[in-house]
Design a protein around this motif. Structure first.
Motif, PDB file in Angstrom:
ATOM      1  N   ILE A 193      -5.416   3.645 -31.116  1.00 22.23           N
ATOM      2  CA  ILE A 193      -4.886   3.305 -29.792  1.00 22.23           C
ATOM      3  C   ILE A 193      -5.243   1.869 -29.453  1.00 22.23           C
ATOM      4  O   ILE A 193      -4.405   1.091 -28.978  1.00 22.23           O
ATOM      5  N   LEU A 196      -2.936  -0.385 -31.247  1.00 20.53           N
ATOM      6  CA  LEU A 196      -1.572  -0.355 -30.725  1.00 20.53           C
ATOM      7  C   LEU A 196      -1.431  -1.028 -29.365  1.00 20.53           C
ATOM      8  O   LEU A 196      -0.365  -1.576 -29.048  1.00 20.53           O
ATOM      9  N   THR A 197      -2.476  -1.002 -28.539  1.00 17.77           N
ATOM     10  CA  THR A 197      -2.356  -1.602 -27.210  1.00 17.77           C
ATOM     11  C   THR A 197      -2.091  -3.108 -27.282  1.00 17.77           C
ATOM     12  O   THR A 197      -1.529  -3.687 -26.345  1.00 17.77           O
ATOM     13  N   HIS A 200       1.736  -3.346 -27.320  1.00 19.79           N
ATOM     14  CA  HIS A 200       2.520  -2.425 -26.490  1.00 19.79           C
ATOM     15  C   HIS A 200       2.691  -3.005 -25.090  1.00 19.79           C
ATOM     16  O   HIS A 200       1.749  -3.549 -24.511  1.00 19.79           O
ATOM     17  N   ASP A 205      -0.442   3.220 -21.052  1.00 13.97           N
ATOM     18  CA  ASP A 205       0.372   4.413 -21.316  1.00 13.97           C
ATOM     19  C   ASP A 205       0.005   5.067 -22.646  1.00 13.97           C
ATOM     20  O   ASP A 205       0.139   6.288 -22.805  1.00 13.97           O
ATOM     21  N   LEU A 206      -0.447   4.262 -23.604  1.00 16.88           N
ATOM     22  CA  LEU A 206      -0.782   4.808 -24.923  1.00 16.88           C
ATOM     23  C   LEU A 206      -1.923   5.814 -24.845  1.00 16.88           C
ATOM     24  O   LEU A 206      -2.009   6.730 -25.673  1.00 16.88           O
ATOM     25  N   TRP A 207      -2.795   5.657 -23.854  1.00 21.67           N
ATOM     26  CA  TRP A 207      -3.934   6.565 -23.722  1.00 21.67           C
ATOM     27  C   TRP A 207      -3.504   7.947 -23.229  1.00 21.67           C
ATOM     28  O   TRP A 207      -4.298   8.893 -23.268  1.00 21.67           O
ATOM     29  N   LEU A 214       0.947   9.644 -31.211  1.00 22.65           N
ATOM     30  CA  LEU A 214       0.376   8.381 -31.688  1.00 22.65           C
ATOM     31  C   LEU A 214       0.703   8.138 -33.155  1.00 22.65           C
ATOM     32  O   LEU A 214       0.976   7.002 -33.564  1.00 22.65           O
ATOM     33  N   ILE A 217       4.081   6.684 -33.401  1.00 24.57           N
ATOM     34  CA  ILE A 217       4.108   5.275 -33.006  1.00 24.57           C
ATOM     35  C   ILE A 217       3.502   4.402 -34.104  1.00 24.57           C
ATOM     36  O   ILE A 217       4.018   3.317 -34.410  1.00 24.57           O
TER      37      ILE A 217
END
Length: 274
Positions: A193, A196-197, A200, A205-207, A214, A217
């Motif tokens: 995560i 990816l942040t 993004h 939102d990823l959390w 995930l 993604i």
């Protein structure tokens, strides 16, 4: 989920019961000292596949916030005696209420009073937590850049953890291997995560996504090897759990996969730059 569906159904019942019991314990004993209490994390998200929750490897995150002028315990002695008693109460109640349980969920109780003054703390959005007691306050919304900086810093911090693993694992056998997995689980889960942040549009939102989402993604972003290892890490975690932490080969594989996931995420983070 297929072959594991019956395990997941029972695991969800166990988690729901766990949260209910902890809510009752704090409501009955500390309601006048708590401003609010909520649960969050993988245990409370939807589960689309067996990697979304692994008994014992995944925990149930319960956060409490004391009133500013209150403390749950009077002193160190009271804190210890009360805490060990609460631990026993939770276990006894859970077994009594769930005679056919799959597992006793591993809970992590976090007192937000210990964290709220940290400059890097990022509180979850209200819609992403399960309020158990009190009312969740309106915290300052952090900018996307702030979230990315914190995630980058925390991921890069794990280089020290990886460097410590060779000397930690060299003499471990049997159940001692679990102590390393326990040190690793809360580092592995967020590492992809944090990677990816960085790219993004809405990093917070990823959390909110579960691990199945995930993985999709990660694959979409070209991190296929991280995605594959991430899945295998939790698949192997199920085998470790079902073998009751008795299979040293599986536990070493979990540790190895965890190492690869964190290490690969760090290496990919370095490629992104600051």
């Amino acid at each position: 989920m297929s072959d594991f569906s019956h395990y997941m159904i029972q695991a969800r019942k166990d988690v729901d019961s766990c949260i209910s019991i902890w809510t009752s314990i704090f409501e009955e004993n500390y309601i006048d000292k708590i401003e609010f209490m909520y649960s969050k994390g993988s245990a409370t998200k939807k589960w689309d596949s067996l990697i979304d929750y692994v008994p014992i490897m995944s925990d149930v995150d319960i956060h409490i916030k004391e009133h500013e002028d209150s403390s749950l315990f009077a002193n160190l002695s009271d804190a210890f005696i009360s805490s060990i008693g609460i631990s026993q109460t939770y276990e006894d109640l859970f077994i009594e209420k769930n005679p056919a349980h799959l597992h006793i969920p591993r809970t992590q109780i976090v007192n937000l009073k210990d964290l709220e003054n940290s400059v890097s703390i990022i509180f979850p959005k209200p819609e992403t937590v399960n309020i158990l007691l009190g009312k969740y306050p309106k915290y300052e919304t952090k900018t996307a850049d702030f979230v990315r900086r914190v995630d980058r810093f925390r991921l890069m911090e794990e280089e020290d953890f990886l460097a410590s693993l060779p000397k930690s694992v060299i003499d471990r056998t049997g159940i001692d291997l679990w102590t390393l997995i326990r040190r690793m689980v809360w580092r592995v889960s967020p590492s992809p995560i944090r990677l990816l942040t960085q790219t993004h549009d809405e990093p917070m939102d990823l959390w909110n996504f579960n691990r199945t989402e995930l993985v999709a993604i990660l694959e979409e972003k070209g991190y296929e090897q991280i995605a594959e290892n991430y899945k295998d890490y939790y698949y192997e975690g199920w085998l470790v759990f079902l073998d009751e932490f008795s299979d040293s080969v599986s536990m070493r594989r979990v540790i190895s996969l965890g190492f690869e996931i964190i290490n690969d995420c760090i290496e990919e983070m370095k490629k992104i730059g600051i």
